[in-house]
Motif scaffolding. Sequence first.
Motif, PDB file in Angstrom:
ATOM      1  N   LEU A   6      -0.478  -5.879 -14.238  1.00 16.81           N
ATOM      2  CA  LEU A   6       0.472  -6.931 -14.623  1.00 16.81           C
ATOM      3  C   LEU A   6      -0.259  -8.096 -15.276  1.00 16.81           C
ATOM      4  N   SER A   7      -1.376  -8.488 -14.729  1.00 20.11           N
ATOM      5  CA  SER A   7      -2.178  -9.577 -15.295  1.00 20.11           C
ATOM      6  C   SER A   7      -2.652  -9.244 -16.709  1.00 20.11           C
ATOM      7  N   MET A   8      -3.045  -7.995 -16.937  1.00 14.26           N
ATOM      8  CA  MET A   8      -3.483  -7.580 -18.275  1.00 14.26           C
ATOM      9  C   MET A   8      -2.339  -7.714 -19.287  1.00 14.26           C
ATOM     10  N   LEU A   9      -1.121  -7.441 -18.860  1.00 11.16           N
ATOM     11  CA  LEU A   9       0.046  -7.594 -19.733  1.00 11.16           C
ATOM     12  C   LEU A   9       0.362  -9.067 -19.961  1.00 11.16           C
ATOM     13  N   LEU A  10       0.327  -9.860 -18.898  1.00  6.25           N
ATOM     14  CA  LEU A  10       0.628 -11.290 -19.026  1.00  6.25           C
ATOM     15  C   LEU A  10      -0.386 -11.993 -19.912  1.00  6.25           C
ATOM     16  N   ASN A  11      -1.626 -11.522 -19.915  1.00  4.18           N
ATOM     17  CA  ASN A  11      -2.662 -12.099 -20.774  1.00  4.18           C
ATOM     18  C   ASN A  11      -2.406 -11.863 -22.260  1.00  4.18           C
ATOM     19  N   GLN A  12      -1.437 -11.009 -22.566  1.00  2.00           N
ATOM     20  CA  GLN A  12      -1.075 -10.740 -23.966  1.00  2.00           C
ATOM     21  C   GLN A  12       0.122 -11.585 -24.411  1.00  2.00           C
ATOM     22  N   GLY A  13       0.511 -12.554 -23.602  1.00  2.00           N
ATOM     23  CA  GLY A  13       1.630 -13.409 -23.978  1.00  2.00           C
ATOM     24  C   GLY A  13       2.971 -12.921 -23.470  1.00  2.00           C
TER      25      GLY A  13
ATOM     26  N   LYS B 208       0.868  -1.175   0.000  1.00  2.00           N
ATOM     27  CA  LYS B 208       0.000   0.000   0.000  1.00  2.00           C
ATOM     28  C   LYS B 208       0.907   1.228   0.000  1.00  2.00           C
ATOM     29  N   SER B 209       0.959   1.915  -1.140  1.00  2.00           N
ATOM     30  CA  SER B 209       1.829   3.089  -1.259  1.00  2.00           C
ATOM     31  C   SER B 209       1.238   4.032  -2.299  1.00  2.00           C
ATOM     32  N   ALA B 210       1.809   5.213  -2.379  1.00  2.00           N
ATOM     33  CA  ALA B 210       1.307   6.202  -3.330  1.00  2.00           C
ATOM     34  C   ALA B 210       1.586   5.797  -4.776  1.00  2.00           C
ATOM     35  N   LEU B 211       2.752   5.192  -5.023  1.00  2.00           N
ATOM     36  CA  LEU B 211       3.155   4.861  -6.388  1.00  2.00           C
ATOM     37  C   LEU B 211       3.636   3.431  -6.499  1.00  2.00           C
ATOM     38  N   GLY B 212       3.431   2.869  -7.674  1.00  2.00           N
ATOM     39  CA  GLY B 212       3.964   1.559  -8.013  1.00  2.00           C
ATOM     40  C   GLY B 212       4.360   1.580  -9.477  1.00  2.00           C
ATOM     41  N   ILE B 213       5.383   0.808  -9.825  1.00  2.00           N
ATOM     42  CA  ILE B 213       5.858   0.801 -11.210  1.00  2.00           C
ATOM     43  C   ILE B 213       5.902  -0.623 -11.733  1.00  2.00           C
ATOM     44  N   ILE B 214       5.395  -0.793 -12.944  1.00  2.00           N
ATOM     45  CA  ILE B 214       5.505  -2.056 -13.667  1.00  2.00           C
ATOM     46  C   ILE B 214       6.418  -1.797 -14.849  1.00  2.00           C
ATOM     47  N   LYS B 215       7.438  -2.645 -14.983  1.00  2.00           N
ATOM     48  CA  LYS B 215       8.427  -2.491 -16.051  1.00  2.00           C
ATOM     49  C   LYS B 215       8.217  -3.604 -17.070  1.00  2.00           C
ATOM     50  N   ILE B 216       8.288  -3.242 -18.362  1.00  2.00           N
ATOM     51  CA  ILE B 216       8.115  -4.187 -19.455  1.00  2.00           C
ATOM     52  C   ILE B 216       9.289  -4.006 -20.403  1.00  2.00           C
ATOM     53  N   SER B 217       9.919  -5.110 -20.822  1.00  2.00           N
ATOM     54  CA  SER B 217      11.062  -5.017 -21.719  1.00  2.00           C
ATOM     55  C   SER B 217      10.977  -6.103 -22.793  1.00  2.00           C
ATOM     56  N   GLY B 218      11.252  -5.700 -24.026  1.00  2.00           N
ATOM     57  CA  GLY B 218      11.268  -6.646 -25.133  1.00  2.00           C
ATOM     58  C   GLY B 218      10.555  -6.078 -26.340  1.00  2.00           C
ATOM     59  N   ARG B 219      10.575  -6.853 -27.389  1.00  2.00           N
ATOM     60  CA  ARG B 219      10.023  -6.440 -28.685  1.00  2.00           C
ATOM     61  C   ARG B 219       8.541  -6.046 -28.595  1.00  2.00           C
ATOM     62  N   LYS B 220       7.779  -6.719 -27.749  1.00  2.00           N
ATOM     63  CA  LYS B 220       6.335  -6.464 -27.645  1.00  2.00           C
ATOM     64  C   LYS B 220       5.962  -5.489 -26.528  1.00  2.00           C
ATOM     65  N   ALA B 221       6.947  -4.882 -25.870  1.00  2.00           N
ATOM     66  CA  ALA B 221       6.660  -4.035 -24.706  1.00  2.00           C
ATOM     67  C   ALA B 221       5.716  -2.883 -25.045  1.00  2.00           C
ATOM     68  N   ILE B 222       6.076  -2.088 -26.024  1.00  2.00           N
ATOM     69  CA  ILE B 222       5.268  -0.906 -26.350  1.00  2.00           C
ATOM     70  C   ILE B 222       3.941  -1.294 -27.005  1.00  2.00           C
ATOM     71  N   PRO B 223       3.927  -2.259 -27.963  1.00  2.00           N
ATOM     72  CA  PRO B 223       2.624  -2.681 -28.502  1.00  2.00           C
ATOM     73  C   PRO B 223       1.674  -3.232 -27.431  1.00  2.00           C
ATOM     74  N   ALA B 224       2.207  -3.951 -26.454  1.00  2.00           N
ATOM     75  CA  ALA B 224       1.350  -4.499 -25.394  1.00  2.00           C
ATOM     76  C   ALA B 224       0.748  -3.387 -24.549  1.00  2.00           C
ATOM     77  N   VAL B 225       1.558  -2.394 -24.207  1.00  2.00           N
ATOM     78  CA  VAL B 225       1.051  -1.274 -23.415  1.00  2.00           C
ATOM     79  C   VAL B 225      -0.002  -0.514 -24.220  1.00  2.00           C
ATOM     80  N   SER B 226       0.209  -0.392 -25.529  1.00  2.00           N
ATOM     81  CA  SER B 226      -0.754   0.349 -26.361  1.00  2.00           C
ATOM     82  C   SER B 226      -2.139  -0.287 -26.340  1.00  2.00           C
ATOM     83  N   LYS B 227      -2.217  -1.567 -26.038  1.00  2.00           N
ATOM     84  CA  LYS B 227      -3.505  -2.263 -26.004  1.00  2.00           C
ATOM     85  C   LYS B 227      -4.290  -2.002 -24.724  1.00  2.00           C
TER      86      LYS B 227
END
Length: 179
Positions: A110-117, A17-36
Amino acid sequence: MCIRDSTIAAIATFPSKSALGIIKISGRKAIPAVSKIFKAARLKNIKDAKTFTIHYGWIIEKEKGKRIKDKGQVIDEVLVSVMKGPNSYTREDVAEISSHGGTVVLNKILSMLLNQGIRLALPGEFTYRALISGRIDLMQAESILGIVEAKTEDSLGIASSQLTGKVSLRLRDLREKLK
């Protein structure tokens, strides 16, 4: 499949429980996955973002078969940072989602990202990718753990001097002199 062929994601901040949290994504599909899952307030599509930019908007969970433009459930108000390879920590395309820091919201995104492979990163895998891409050497990789685990300012100073490459440079100089 090579470990580097996959796109990875992880909660990069301590999940609590905090003010901020960060999820990091790295790889060829990182930006396309976030765009979804990200609807930017100003930018049409995060895939068009320039490197080293931050964008304000919302993480949206949409119904199956619908586009991000369609209405969906707002999960959180976020900032998304875009860092395109090879000028990123891993030398791959990297996106970071800065959301509110509750465990439920971080796990949901994180789950929404993992659901994209995208797969969950192994402990230390972002640093491993930086190491094998040649962005950092082994001494610098070890220094990151030293920085994270530092209990005193002295130990922090030693680890951070390793991170800058000073120790590696000194060792290279000594090696050359020994030759």
